[in-house]
Design an enzyme around this catalytic site. Structure first.
Site, mmCIF file in Angstrom:
data_model
loop_
_atom_site.group_PDB
_atom_site.id
_atom_site.type_symbol
_atom_site.label_atom_id
_atom_site.label_comp_id
_atom_site.label_asym_id
_atom_site.label_seq_id
_atom_site.Cartn_x
_atom_site.Cartn_y
_atom_site.Cartn_z
ATOM 1 N N HIS A 1 42.049 42.711 42.434
ATOM 2 C CA HIS A 1 40.793 43.076 43.090
ATOM 3 C C HIS A 1 39.900 43.871 42.134
ATOM 4 O O HIS A 1 38.718 43.536 41.947
ATOM 5 C CB HIS A 1 41.104 43.911 44.337
ATOM 6 C CG HIS A 1 39.906 44.477 45.028
ATOM 7 N ND1 HIS A 1 39.400 43.948 46.194
ATOM 8 C CD2 HIS A 1 39.101 45.536 44.725
ATOM 9 C CE1 HIS A 1 38.338 44.636 46.571
ATOM 10 N NE2 HIS A 1 38.143 45.619 45.696
ATOM 11 N N GLU A 2 40.470 44.911 41.532
ATOM 12 C CA GLU A 2 39.679 45.754 40.638
ATOM 13 C C GLU A 2 39.269 45.010 39.371
ATOM 14 O O GLU A 2 38.236 45.329 38.773
ATOM 15 C CB GLU A 2 40.463 47.021 40.284
ATOM 16 C CG GLU A 2 40.807 47.897 41.476
ATOM 17 C CD GLU A 2 39.580 48.322 42.280
ATOM 18 O OE1 GLU A 2 38.483 48.419 41.694
ATOM 19 O OE2 GLU A 2 39.727 48.553 43.498
ATOM 20 N N HIS B 1 35.850 43.553 39.881
ATOM 21 C CA HIS B 1 34.783 44.531 39.659
ATOM 22 C C HIS B 1 34.599 44.801 38.163
ATOM 23 O O HIS B 1 33.481 44.837 37.657
ATOM 24 C CB HIS B 1 35.111 45.845 40.371
ATOM 25 C CG HIS B 1 35.093 45.770 41.858
ATOM 26 N ND1 HIS B 1 34.069 45.182 42.575
ATOM 27 C CD2 HIS B 1 35.981 46.230 42.792
ATOM 28 C CE1 HIS B 1 34.318 45.289 43.867
ATOM 29 N NE2 HIS B 1 35.474 45.915 44.026
#
Length: 434
Positions: free
Chosen positions: A24-25, A28
């Protein structure tokens, strides 16, 4: 041995959880760097740092509490109306805003003026914030499709499990045959338990949903081609109209809703069957829809969750679970009395469901979730677009920091809910066996 296997299952789930957070990170991080935003930190977990290493301008690390993760981007919020990063204020709400704004600049270095998050165009900020949940969605889709198409899923087949003796409406809720009830068309045709129907009225069938739809639409005599003891036999049957349960379009039923349709009178057997790509996509669509409906229904489940946590109430199978509860389920999966391949498939399904939940949850347009920042970028784009249309001055960046008091309230509610789920997972956990 059971305890050891349970611990192995918990460990496997925790590793999958950490990977999902890191994944997920990474969404980003990669898009932020793509758009030239400086990222001082990339962390998996919260709390004390267990391990970290600096590569280039970013510190990568793992923290002690695996309940999430974050990347730190410079300049998440624009300066205040007076151009300052921090002001003096006695207002607690203003203090929240100023603290959040100051934190967004605390690692700012000379030359970062053009590398601030808020200076990027709204569509770029939207991509950066959407990239995290999107990575979870991609991982969920890949795992779901992989499991459905390789391991398969427990589904109804065209093999006959049992043949009903007589015709009674589904709403009768009884298995007893009245004296005047006629034999079912399936029994009259000579259909037996164990027969596999391979063709309906001359058309090949291999999917229960397709066969079910054909039976319900039938009007008049039909032929059933079945495999029995290694041989194929053709049976003649005449479906009749009967009151039956409404289907959900995937071979299942909608409890309490009835329709009048063609009826033969047999029950299909279930088995682990790999699905084709279209079938897997359709099944996955149902899973996503169920996840969305579960998210909407989440507030309504809080009273029952409280009752289960503090009053010894029954814990429903569809009750919300947290990381602790999911890890315990992961440990239980490894000890199930099912083939090893199905244990692997079930564990993967659990991990895919967790990633789907991360995607749906983070899409909520609330700070401090990713969806809140996305909503801010969309609103800024709309506001600036309207200013151009009506030839008004550019209103500038939308100051998301002004919403921080709301974000603290939302975060507080999330923390309270997380603690409630944690207590329920410890004292009254959801069990796969019910």
């Amino acid at each position: 041995m059971t305890t050891l296997m349970t611990l192995v299952g918990i460990a496997v789930f925790v590793v999958g959880l950490l990977f999902s957070i890191a994944w997920h990170e990474l969404g980003h991080l990669s898009t932020a760097k793509l758009f030239g935003i400086r990222v001082p930190q990339y962390m998996v977990g919260f709390g004390p740092t267990l391990w970290s290493r600096r590569k280039g301008e970013t510190e990568y690390g793992i923290k002690a509490i695996p309940l999430g993760g974050y990347i730190r981007m410079i300049g998440m919020f624009p300066p205040g109306d007076d151009g300052r990063i921090r002001q003096r204020s006695t207002s607690p709400f203003r203090g929240m805003i100023e603290d959040a704004r100051a934190a967004a600049y605390e690692e700012m270095q000379p030359g970062d003026e053009k590398r601030l998050f808020y200076t990027r165009k709204p569509w770029k900020r939207l991509i950066v914030m959407f990239a995290g949940p999107f990575m979870n969605l991609v991982l969920a889709v890949v795992i779901f499709l992989g499991v459905l198409m390789s391991f398969g899923i427990n589904t109804q087949t065209t093999t006959v499990a049992s043949v009903s003796d007589c015709v009674i409406p589904a709403s009768a809720r009884t298995d007893s045959c009245p004296k005047d009830a006629p034999d079912t068309p399936a029994k009259a045709a000579g259909l037996r338990a164990g027969d596999t129907i391979v063709a309906f009225d001359g058309r090949a069938v291999s999917d229960w949903g397709d066969l079910q739809a054909s039976i319900r639409a039938a009007d008049g005599p039909v032929t059933l081609t079945v495999e029995r003891d290694g041989e194929r036999k053709v049976l003649e049957a005449t479906p009749i109209k009967n009151k039956v349960l409404k289907t959900d379009g995937r071979g299942g039923y909608v409890e309490g809703e009835y329709v009048t349709a063609g009826f033969l009178g047999f029950a299909p057997a279930s088995g682990i069957v790999p699905q084709s790509f279209p079938q897997a996509v359709d099944t996955m669509g149902g899973i996503v829809n169920n996840g969305f409906q579960a998210l909407i229904a989440l507030p309504s489940k809080i009273p029952a969750l409280w009752d289960a946590a503090f009053n010894g109430g029954e814990r429903a199978q569809d009750s919300p679970v947290g990381v602790v509860g999911a890890a315990r389920v992961g440990g239980e999966i490894v000890t199930l009395d099912i083939p090893p391949s199905q244990r692997v498939a079930t564990m993967l399904f659990l991990l895919a469901g967790f990633n789907l939940s991360l995607f749906l949850f983070n899409m909520l347009p609330l700070l401090p979730l990713d969806g809140g920042h996305m909503a801010g970028a969309v609103w800024e784009s709309v506001r600036r677009g309207l200013a151009k249309v009506f030839r008004r001055p550019d209103p500038g960046p939308f100051d998301v920091a002004k919403l921080m008091p709301v974000a603290y309230v939302v975060a507080g509610l999330f923390i309270c809910f997380t603690l409630l789920v944690l207590v329920a997972d410890v004292v009254n956990p959801v069990r796969l066996a019910g």
